[in-house]
Design an enzyme around this catalytic site. Structure first.
Site, PDB file in Angstrom:
ATOM      1  N   GLY A 203       0.797  -1.217   0.000  1.00 24.87           N
ATOM      2  CA  GLY A 203       0.000   0.000   0.000  1.00 24.87           C
ATOM      3  C   GLY A 203       0.830   1.267   0.000  1.00 24.87           C
TER       4      GLY A 203
ATOM      5  CG  ASN B  71      -4.180   4.348   9.466  1.00 24.37           C
ATOM      6  OD1 ASN B  71      -4.559   5.443   9.048  1.00 24.37           O
ATOM      7  ND2 ASN B  71      -3.034   4.203  10.109  1.00 24.37           N
TER       8      ASN B  71
ATOM      9  CD  GLN C 173      -6.403  -0.348   8.006  1.00 19.56           C
ATOM     10  OE1 GLN C 173      -7.145  -1.248   8.391  1.00 19.56           O
ATOM     11  NE2 GLN C 173      -5.095  -0.372   8.195  1.00 19.56           N
TER      12      GLN C 173
ATOM     13  CB  SER D  37      -1.815  -3.290   1.489  1.00 17.45           C
ATOM     14  OG  SER D  37      -0.720  -4.077   1.911  1.00 17.45           O
TER      15      SER D  37
ATOM     16  CG  HIS E  41      -0.102  -6.753   5.124  1.00 11.15           C
ATOM     17  ND1 HIS E  41      -0.037  -6.400   6.447  1.00 11.15           N
ATOM     18  CD2 HIS E  41       0.215  -5.633   4.426  1.00 11.15           C
ATOM     19  CE1 HIS E  41       0.304  -5.128   6.556  1.00 11.15           C
ATOM     20  NE2 HIS E  41       0.460  -4.643   5.344  1.00 11.15           N
TER      21      HIS E  41
ATOM     22  CB  THR F 237      10.969 -10.610 -11.930  1.00  9.97           C
ATOM     23  OG1 THR F 237      12.038 -10.531 -12.868  1.00  9.97           O
ATOM     24  CG2 THR F 237      10.304 -11.975 -12.024  1.00  9.97           C
TER      25      THR F 237
ATOM     26  CB  CYS G 275       3.576   2.927   9.952  1.00  8.76           C
ATOM     27  SG  CYS G 275       2.861   1.839   8.708  1.00  8.76           S
TER      28      CYS G 275
END
Length: 393
Positions: A72, A152, A180, A200, A202, A238, A326
């Site tokens: 994200g 968040n 979120q 994102s 996860h 890649t 974070c």
């Protein structure tokens, strides 16, 4: 530790077994580079295409509008930096809010150093932006509005449709950080007027290290990473095939289970909010009570330090947060809580609990009792609480 109650799903989620199962063959069996022409590589390319289509369908977008990223934060950086570069001949003014994730705020600070002007909108006591202030902030040289879909920390869902309509009315691009919200609430990028959207893997029981940026067809956006021709020449490197496959499967699961899952989360969340407010004095709930993510509960407990509360909850086997993952290493109070008008001494006593699909009522009851006990213990050691109670006597 005999038991663990995980209530920090806004920080990250457990990767679902179905997601791991979908990913595994692309580590060991279908490990070909998707840019090659032989059959092994074609399997990887097909898997990426399938994941792209799944995510596009979830947003009511087109598959060629989905660009995979490393997460994200990367998607936020791409949306702001590449758009600023592509549209700087039109103008160099960007609008955001004071409660954005630092992936947006720090990118805006970087762009200010490059000569761009940024307006940081205030929010009300619930963390909601004020549409009249947004409208007043739009200038002739405004090229981008970046407002998060849902916060968040406090879970407030912003008036995205109204923001999208204002942006369109003034010919300004609209980006939303939906890290979120994606998988938690229905999102239709056309109906909401969204030009770019970050997400994102996860955060919705997918793997870490993968995300995406939705870029509406026709929006100019420069390449983020130069090199090969991957992601239609906009992001070289890649592809993370297992991660992309995992995010596609996680998206599929999140969309198909959304109604039932979020109804359960909402019921447990409201039960948690109601009991804590009723049974723990000098407590407030942060964020909107109506326009709120279904799994988010955020409290401030007066006369205590949030970090001490977290440590003692951890000793009880309960995982929570005092704000964004974070910034968990910071001793400063949350910028979000300060933006909604809380004084430092109250903002320091914050606790964010975010539920998941496996959270049970028994776990919530255990957590509530632990909070009551720990807050009482911490207040008994607080000279501020002692002084306050003496004055009330």
């Amino acid at each position: 530790m005999e038991r663990m109650i995980y209530l920090d799903n806004a920080a990250t989620t457990r990767t679902a077994p179905e997601v791991v199962e979908a990913m595994l063959p692309f580590f060991t069996e279908y490990y070909g580079n998707a840019s090659t022409v032989y059959g092994l590589g074609s399997k990887s390319k097909e898997a990426i295409s399938k994941a792209r289509e799944t995510i596009a369908d979830a947003l009511h977008a087109k598959a060629n509008e989905i660009y995979f990223t490393g997460g994200g934060s990367e998607a936020d950086n791409w949306a702001l930096k590449a758009t600023a570069e592509a549209y700087q001949d039109k103008g160099k003014h960007i609008i955001t809010s004071k409660i954005e994730h630092h992936a947006v705020l720090h990118t805006c600070e970087y762009l200010e150093q490059k000569g761009f002007a940024v307006t940081y909108l205030d929010v009300d006591e619930n963390g909601m932006i004020k549409l009249d202030q947004l409208k007043a902030a739009i200038r002739e040289d405004t090229i981008l509005i970046s407002i998060m879909f849902a916060n968040n920390e406090i879970g407030t869902i912003e008036p995205i449709a109204e923001i999208g309509a204002l942006a369109k009315e003034h010919g300004v691009l609209f980006h939303t950080d939906a890290v979120q919200a994606f998988g938690q609430v229905p999102i239709d990028v056309d109906a909401l007027g969204i030009d770019m959207l970050s997400a994102s893997g996860h955060k919705l029981n997918g793997p870490k290290g993968v995300g995406f940026l939705y870029i509406r067809k026709g929006v100019k956006s420069r390449s983020l990473i130069h090199g090969g021709a991957q992601e239609r020449k906009r992001r070289a490197g890649t592809e993370n095939v297992p991660g992309i496959v995992g995010m596609g499967r996680a998206t599929e699961l999140a969309i198909t289970t959304m109604a039932e899952r979020t109804a359960k989360e909402r019921e447990l969340r409201d039960y948690l909010l109601t009991r804590v407010l009723k049974e723990v004095p000098f407590t407030r709930v942060n964020g909107s009570r109506t326009s709120r993510l279904p799994n988010n509960a955020n409290f401030c407990f007066q006369f205590i330090e949030g970090e001490s509360l977290l440590i003692m909850l951890d000793m009880e086997g309960i995982c929570g947060s005092s704000g964004s993952a974070c910034t968990s290493g910071s001793l400063d109070p949350s910028h979000v809580l300060l933006a909604i008008g809380l004084p430092h001494e109250i903002a320091h006593g914050s606790l964010r609990l975010t539920l998941g699909d496996e959270t049970t009522k028994e776990e919530i009851d255990f957590t509530i009792e632990a909070i009551k006990k720990i807050v009482s213990q911490l207040r008994d050691m607080s000279p501020l609480y002692e002084d306050y109670m003496k004055k009330q006597a």
